[in-house]
Design an enzyme around this catalytic site. Structure first.
Site, mmCIF file in Angstrom:
data_model
loop_
_atom_site.group_PDB
_atom_site.id
_atom_site.type_symbol
_atom_site.label_atom_id
_atom_site.label_comp_id
_atom_site.label_asym_id
_atom_site.label_seq_id
_atom_site.Cartn_x
_atom_site.Cartn_y
_atom_site.Cartn_z
ATOM 1 N N ASP A 1 0.883 -1.168 0.000
ATOM 2 C CA ASP A 1 0.000 0.000 0.000
ATOM 3 C C ASP A 1 0.917 1.212 0.000
ATOM 4 O O ASP A 1 1.624 1.458 0.971
ATOM 5 C CB ASP A 1 -0.868 -0.056 1.265
ATOM 6 C CG ASP A 1 -1.785 1.160 1.415
ATOM 7 O OD1 ASP A 1 -1.580 2.156 0.689
ATOM 8 O OD2 ASP A 1 -2.683 1.100 2.265
ATOM 9 N N TYR B 1 1.087 0.430 14.713
ATOM 10 C CA TYR B 1 0.117 0.264 13.630
ATOM 11 C C TYR B 1 0.475 1.096 12.417
ATOM 12 O O TYR B 1 0.689 2.288 12.512
ATOM 13 C CB TYR B 1 -1.295 0.651 14.082
ATOM 14 C CG TYR B 1 -2.290 0.445 12.971
ATOM 15 C CD1 TYR B 1 -2.592 -0.852 12.560
ATOM 16 C CD2 TYR B 1 -2.887 1.500 12.312
ATOM 17 C CE1 TYR B 1 -3.478 -1.076 11.528
ATOM 18 C CE2 TYR B 1 -3.781 1.290 11.281
ATOM 19 C CZ TYR B 1 -4.071 -0.006 10.894
ATOM 20 O OH TYR B 1 -4.951 -0.227 9.872
ATOM 21 N N LYS C 1 -3.015 -2.840 7.998
ATOM 22 C CA LYS C 1 -3.026 -4.305 8.049
ATOM 23 C C LYS C 1 -2.191 -4.845 6.905
ATOM 24 O O LYS C 1 -1.844 -4.117 5.984
ATOM 25 C CB LYS C 1 -4.473 -4.796 7.914
ATOM 26 C CG LYS C 1 -5.184 -4.927 9.233
ATOM 27 C CD LYS C 1 -4.850 -6.245 9.928
ATOM 28 C CE LYS C 1 -5.521 -6.271 11.289
ATOM 29 N NZ LYS C 1 -4.948 -7.230 12.201
#
Ligand code: 13P
Ligand code: 13P
Ligand code: MG
Ligand code: MG
Length: 366
Positions: free
Chosen positions: A12, A229, A232
């Protein structure tokens, strides 16, 4: 023909809009870079795709798995696409590139990698699965269905070429240890582990009688890599089909039931994995529900004939309807488990701050 390697490397590098989809200029930029590499003979062929906000590089070559040049090419392509994402101020530009400099292998640097090398059969049908808003353990149940469940794969019962079963290589994501299970004899032992997909993920599947590679998945977990984080690890998987492997319809059948996976909003929720056509790989409701697409190819002298959009079929409409129904049901549970992930598995948490604020208000009851 000699051996061919198929490498699917994804990252991503910027979402459009938010985390929902891919800007066409990123695809274009990646195609330019990979075209150059193909013209220089570094690749046999490639396709650039996306699932949601994940840029997917599907490449064939003769350099084997974990090849430094191929990984470098993928890395440079992501860096190039990140530049485009930055110029467009897309969301989370460069999100999955954890490092500033390439060090020989993209594993451990943020991108997800699934690769396999094999001698192509006379006809070599494969399916590349790509998911968004979920994590590597999402493949555990479909892998089990395809290669170990006779209620899914008729060939395990009636095809002599499959009847001996398959071997599963499982990764302990926390301890970074792998273990091999032979099925059907180790089935119950294996399920103890793969039934817990946040900790254990299927890395690869081999045909038992000759160790031929049948399936492989990306198992990189950004959370464990970065320690915080950053999205995902929307996973990919490659599966070989027909003539000694499950039929295409058996492979796809594993997704006819939209099972619950981790991911969705802020990577911190449970929701159904919805099989969709390429046109519908834009998760928007509560950033989801999680999506999976299936790109079918025939390999011809190392060239990719395809993709065929395998879930763009009315026979998956019912799975989609069920997924939307389950999504609505889960959403109603709101901030409660099991829609929200358990505290220690959430990618986001306010727990430390809230605990600190309330420290004085907790009284010990002995
Ligand atoms: P065909 O007879 O069309 O080759 O199909 C065989 C098969 O494997 C169907 O699942
Ligand atoms: P991605 O992992 O697809 O970037 O999604 C992150 C997120 O927080 C969605 O709500
Ligand atoms: Mg994103
Ligand atoms: Mg994503």
């Amino acid at each position: 023909m000699s051996k061919v390697t198929i490498s699917v490397i994804k990252a991503d590098v910027g979402g459009y809009v938010g985390h929902s989809s891919m800007h066409p200029e990123l695809i274009q930029k990646a195609e330019e870079q990979l075209s150059k590499a193909r013209d220089q003979g570094k690749l046999l062929d490639f396709r650039v795709m996306h699932c949601g906000d994940d840029l997917e590089l599907i490449m064939t070559h003769e350099r084997g798995v974990e090849n430094k040049d191929v990984h470098k090419l993928a890395w440079d392509t992501f860096v190039g696409a990140t530049e485009v994402a930055k110029n467009l101020k897309l969301y989370g530009a460069g999100q999955d590139l954890l490092s500033d400099a390439f060090s020989g292998n993209v594993k451990g640097m943020g991108p997800g990698v699934a690769e396999m090398e094999f001698t192509p059969r006379k006809s070599e049908p494969i399916v590349v699965f790509m998911a968004d808003k979920t994590s590597p353990g999402a493949w555990n149940l479909p892998f089990y269905r395809m290669f170990a469940d006779p209620f899914n794969t008729a060939g395990l019962v009636i095809d002599p070429a499959l009847h001996e079963g398959f071997k599963f290589r499982i990764l302990d994501l926390k301890e970074n240890k792998a273990v091999m299970f032979r099925c059907p004899e180790d089935l119950y032992d294996m399920l103890v582990f793969i039934g817990s997909p946040s900790r254990y993920a299927v890395m690869a599947v081999y045909r038992k009688k000759d160790d031929e590679i049948a399936g492989v998945a990306s198992v990189q977990r950004l959370g464990y890599l970065a320690g915080r984080y950053i999205g995902k690890d929307d996973p990919v998987m490659i599966v070989r089909s027909q003539s000694g492997f499950p039929a295409i319809g058996e492979i796809l059948e594993a997704f006819a039931f939209p099972h619950l996976v981790e991911g969705w909003m802020r990577g911190s929720h449970i929701g159904p994995l919805m099989p969709v056509g390429f046109q519908d790989a834009h998760p928007t409701r509560f950033d989801g529900p999680p999506r999976v697409i299936a790109a079918g190819f025939q390999i011809n002298d190392g060239k990719l004939v395809g993709p065929r959009d395998m879930f763009a079929d009315v026979s998956f409409d019912e799975a989609r309807r069920q997924a939307n129904f389950i999504a609505e049901y889960m959403r109603r549970i709101g901030p409660f488990e099991p829609h929200r992930l358990p505290l220690d598995e959430m990618e986001y948490t306010t727990l430390p701050q809230v605990m600190e604020k309330l420290a004085g208000r907790f009284e010990s009851l002995g």
